[in-house]
Scaffold this motif. Structure first.
Motif, PDB file in Angstrom:
ATOM      1  N   LEU A  91       0.828  -1.205   0.000  1.00 24.69           N
ATOM      2  CA  LEU A  91       0.000   0.000   0.000  1.00 24.69           C
ATOM      3  C   LEU A  91       0.865   1.258   0.000  1.00 24.69           C
ATOM      4  N   PRO A  92       0.312   2.406  -0.370  1.00 27.99           N
ATOM      5  CA  PRO A  92       1.089   3.648  -0.381  1.00 27.99           C
ATOM      6  C   PRO A  92       1.675   3.952   0.996  1.00 27.99           C
ATOM      7  N   GLN A  93       2.969   3.984   1.086  1.00 28.28           N
ATOM      8  CA  GLN A  93       3.655   4.331   2.326  1.00 28.28           C
ATOM      9  C   GLN A  93       5.063   4.801   1.967  1.00 28.28           C
ATOM     10  N   SER A  94       5.766   5.310   2.951  1.00 22.88           N
ATOM     11  CA  SER A  94       7.071   5.930   2.681  1.00 22.88           C
ATOM     12  C   SER A  94       8.128   4.938   2.219  1.00 22.88           C
ATOM     13  N   GLN A  95       7.825   3.668   2.281  1.00 24.26           N
ATOM     14  CA  GLN A  95       8.690   2.653   1.682  1.00 24.26           C
ATOM     15  C   GLN A  95       8.922   2.961   0.207  1.00 24.26           C
ATOM     16  N   PHE A  96       7.963   3.646  -0.429  1.00 24.62           N
ATOM     17  CA  PHE A  96       8.017   3.955  -1.858  1.00 24.62           C
ATOM     18  C   PHE A  96       8.082   5.464  -2.104  1.00 24.62           C
ATOM     19  N   MET A  97       8.576   6.212  -1.147  1.00 26.49           N
ATOM     20  CA  MET A  97       8.479   7.669  -1.181  1.00 26.49           C
ATOM     21  C   MET A  97       9.155   8.303  -2.387  1.00 26.49           C
ATOM     22  N   GLY A  98      10.232   7.695  -2.897  1.00 25.55           N
ATOM     23  CA  GLY A  98      10.936   8.298  -4.029  1.00 25.55           C
ATOM     24  C   GLY A  98      10.061   8.480  -5.251  1.00 25.55           C
ATOM     25  N   TYR A  99       9.177   7.512  -5.499  1.00 26.62           N
ATOM     26  CA  TYR A  99       8.299   7.586  -6.674  1.00 26.62           C
ATOM     27  C   TYR A  99       7.215   8.641  -6.472  1.00 26.62           C
ATOM     28  N   TYR A 100       6.690   8.716  -5.262  1.00 24.36           N
ATOM     29  CA  TYR A 100       5.658   9.711  -4.981  1.00 24.36           C
ATOM     30  C   TYR A 100       6.229  11.134  -5.008  1.00 24.36           C
TER      31      TYR A 100
ATOM     32  N   ALA B 286       9.634  15.959   4.603  1.00 24.82           N
ATOM     33  CA  ALA B 286       8.776  16.458   3.523  1.00 24.82           C
ATOM     34  C   ALA B 286       8.238  15.291   2.698  1.00 24.82           C
ATOM     35  N   ALA B 287       9.079  14.279   2.475  1.00 23.29           N
ATOM     36  CA  ALA B 287       8.646  13.110   1.708  1.00 23.29           C
ATOM     37  C   ALA B 287       7.524  12.375   2.426  1.00 23.29           C
ATOM     38  N   GLY B 288       7.661  12.248   3.746  1.00 21.27           N
ATOM     39  CA  GLY B 288       6.622  11.600   4.531  1.00 21.27           C
ATOM     40  C   GLY B 288       5.301  12.329   4.434  1.00 21.27           C
ATOM     41  N   ASN B 289       5.349  13.652   4.397  1.00 19.64           N
ATOM     42  CA  ASN B 289       4.142  14.461   4.231  1.00 19.64           C
ATOM     43  C   ASN B 289       3.485  14.208   2.880  1.00 19.64           C
ATOM     44  N   ILE B 290       4.304  14.108   1.835  1.00 23.19           N
ATOM     45  CA  ILE B 290       3.775  13.851   0.490  1.00 23.19           C
ATOM     46  C   ILE B 290       3.067  12.507   0.441  1.00 23.19           C
ATOM     47  N   VAL B 291       3.694  11.484   1.014  1.00 22.65           N
ATOM     48  CA  VAL B 291       3.082  10.154   1.004  1.00 22.65           C
ATOM     49  C   VAL B 291       1.813  10.146   1.854  1.00 22.65           C
ATOM     50  N   PHE B 292       1.834  10.822   2.972  1.00 28.41           N
ATOM     51  CA  PHE B 292       0.650  10.887   3.841  1.00 28.41           C
ATOM     52  C   PHE B 292      -0.544  11.452   3.084  1.00 28.41           C
ATOM     53  N   ASN B 293      -0.298  12.438   2.246  1.00 23.05           N
ATOM     54  CA  ASN B 293      -1.385  13.054   1.487  1.00 23.05           C
ATOM     55  C   ASN B 293      -1.895  12.174   0.350  1.00 23.05           C
TER      56      ASN B 293
ATOM     57  N   ASP C 275      -2.310   8.773   0.767  1.00 18.65           N
ATOM     58  CA  ASP C 275      -3.193   7.795   1.419  1.00 18.65           C
ATOM     59  C   ASP C 275      -3.034   7.943   2.927  1.00 18.65           C
ATOM     60  N   LYS C 276      -4.031   8.488   3.570  1.00 20.60           N
ATOM     61  CA  LYS C 276      -3.952   8.771   5.004  1.00 20.60           C
ATOM     62  C   LYS C 276      -4.368   7.563   5.843  1.00 20.60           C
ATOM     63  N   SER C 277      -3.852   6.397   5.464  1.00 19.51           N
ATOM     64  CA  SER C 277      -4.214   5.160   6.156  1.00 19.51           C
ATOM     65  C   SER C 277      -3.477   5.013   7.485  1.00 19.51           C
ATOM     66  N   VAL C 278      -2.336   5.678   7.624  1.00 17.51           N
ATOM     67  CA  VAL C 278      -1.614   5.698   8.902  1.00 17.51           C
ATOM     68  C   VAL C 278      -1.338   7.154   9.255  1.00 17.51           C
ATOM     69  N   SER C 279      -0.883   7.377  10.459  1.00 16.09           N
ATOM     70  CA  SER C 279      -0.669   8.755  10.913  1.00 16.09           C
ATOM     71  C   SER C 279       0.480   9.430  10.178  1.00 16.09           C
ATOM     72  N   LEU C 280       0.439  10.744  10.157  1.00 24.17           N
ATOM     73  CA  LEU C 280       1.513  11.527   9.557  1.00 24.17           C
ATOM     74  C   LEU C 280       2.829  11.232  10.273  1.00 24.17           C
ATOM     75  N   GLU C 281       2.781  11.117  11.582  1.00 23.79           N
ATOM     76  CA  GLU C 281       3.993  10.863  12.366  1.00 23.79           C
ATOM     77  C   GLU C 281       4.638   9.544  11.958  1.00 23.79           C
ATOM     78  N   HIS C 282       3.808   8.530  11.709  1.00 20.51           N
ATOM     79  CA  HIS C 282       4.369   7.230  11.338  1.00 20.51           C
ATOM     80  C   HIS C 282       4.950   7.271   9.924  1.00 20.51           C
ATOM     81  N   GLN C 283       4.291   7.995   9.018  1.00 21.37           N
ATOM     82  CA  GLN C 283       4.829   8.114   7.658  1.00 21.37           C
ATOM     83  C   GLN C 283       6.174   8.827   7.679  1.00 21.37           C
ATOM     84  N   VAL C 284       6.303   9.859   8.507  1.00 18.80           N
ATOM     85  CA  VAL C 284       7.568  10.592   8.593  1.00 18.80           C
ATOM     86  C   VAL C 284       8.643   9.706   9.226  1.00 18.80           C
ATOM     87  N   TYR C 285       8.271   8.981  10.285  1.00 24.88           N
ATOM     88  CA  TYR C 285       9.216   8.033  10.898  1.00 24.88           C
ATOM     89  C   TYR C 285       9.692   7.035   9.845  1.00 24.88           C
ATOM     90  N   MET C 286       8.745   6.494   9.105  1.00 27.94           N
ATOM     91  CA  MET C 286       9.052   5.510   8.084  1.00 27.94           C
ATOM     92  C   MET C 286      10.001   6.099   7.035  1.00 27.94           C
TER      93      MET C 286
END
Length: 360
Positions: free
Chosen positions: A65-74, A280-287, A289-300
């Motif tokens: 699913l969309p998450q920061s694991q794939f942040m470079g593409y987003y 900033a990348a975590g913020n982009i991914v969060f927007n 798919d907001k399936s997890v918290s912004l904090e977790h996307q940034v941590y990721m």
């Protein structure tokens, strides 16, 4: 009188011819003006067509699913890096019921993201798929325990209840256990682990599998201080297997070499940007798919950056394929039964297009 009439007739004839000549010149000028206008119009149309040429459409299939694991593409998509390369990209989310290799092999997607060992399994079955870039340079897999369990080395796993997701995630764990001289069937108990980390939190197991960028963060977010956790890192114990890579169908690649190199250029640029500013990348991914918290996307995002550009790694080489690490992945995949015969990595990977894209 006759002379006078003759003179008038001559003058009238002369005037008629003169007017006719002027008319002819005027028509020619008008015709010339029309031709020039037509030429200018054609030229303008040609320039307009060139500047507004339809972008090449590409579909990228993610492993999850969309998450920061794939942040470079987003990031590359959000920042317009694909657009700069004349590409209109569609990023398809993955899921538990989606196999990237099947999606690419069947033409549902042009390019896929998967783990190297998983790709090798399908390559071993004769699927004409090839790895073209290695995004994660290190393994993200950890074995985590509470410090009270006393697990500081792989040898300390003896007699413990250890969680694994299995399904292709167990091979590094097997290698770590054996590196300590333990028998995984007799010296400890391996149990099926879920994805919540509740089993470790509730002391149902003494050690749990965790990805640095996801489950380990969940433990911290649950309120367990990092000082109360112990980690066994697959990289530090030299049993790491490579994870996220890019791959394509060889037949598709043969027909789309230019667009694929452009895709890689944009993707590398996106990963460079994401790793420089993971928040900033975590913020982009969060927007996305907001399936997890912004904090977790940034941590990721911060943890993923450490896998893409590890300490001491040249950021200009994002996507570099380390054949030694690929071979180790293949060796463990064969040893633990994922592969039925040894993989020929010279046929499994092709770094030619990455080299073209990474050239400055």
């Amino acid at each position: 009188m006759k002379k006078y009439l003759s003179l008038l007739l001559c003058m009238a004839l002369f005037l008629s011819l003169a007017l006719a000549g002027c008319g002819s010149n005027g028509d020619t000028a008008a015709s010339g003006s029309s031709t020039a206008g037509s030429s200018a119009s054609t030229s303008g149309s040609s320039e307009s067509t060139a500047s507004t040429a339809a972008p090449d459409k590409i579909t990228l299939q993610l492993k999850w699913l969309p998450q920061s694991q794939f942040m470079g593409y987003y990031v590359a998509q959000e920042k317009g890096y694909y657009k700069e390369q004349g590409i209109d990209i569609e990023i398809l989310p993955g899921g538990s019921d989606i196999i990237p290799e099947q999606q690419v092999y069947n033409g549902v997607a042009d390019i896929g993201v998967t783990w190297v060992s998983s790709l090798m399994k399908y390559q071993g079955q004769g699927w004409d798929l090839v790895e073209t870039a290695q995004i994660f340079q290190k393994s993200a897999l950890l074995l985590v325990s509470k410090t009270k369990a006393g697990i500081k080395t792989p040898a300390d796993l003896k007699g413990k209840k250890v969680g694994s997701w299995f399904g292709g995630n167990e091979y590094e764990l097997y290698a770590m256990i054996e590196s300590a001289g333990l028998n995984r069937d007799k010296d400890l108990k391996l149990v099926q682990q879920d994805y919540t980390m509740d089993q470790l939190i509730n002391d149902e197991i003494e050690a749990a599998s965790a990805m640095t960028y996801n489950e380990y963060g969940l433990l911290l977010e649950s309120g367990i201080p990092e000082a109360e956790l112990s980690k066994l890192d697959m990289n530090e114990h030299n049993v790491a297997m490579l994870e996220d890579c890019l791959f394509v169908n060889s037949e598709w690649l043969a027909k789309n070499e230019d667009v694929f190199v452009r895709f890689l250029k944009a993707s590398i640029k996106g990963w460079e940007e994401a790793c420089k500013d993971p928040e900033a990348a975590g913020n982009i991914v969060f927007n996305v798919d907001k399936s997890v918290s912004l904090e977790h996307q940034v941590y990721m995002a911060k943890e993923v950056a450490k896998l893409v550009v590890p300490e001491g790694f040249d950021a200009a080489k994002i996507g570099y394929i380390d054949n030694k690490a690929i071979q180790q992945t293949a060796d463990y995949a064969l040893k633990y039964g994922l592969l039925t015969k040894a993989a020929d990595i010279s046929k499994c990977v092709n770094s030619k297009y990455w080299e073209q894209a990474a050239a400055k």
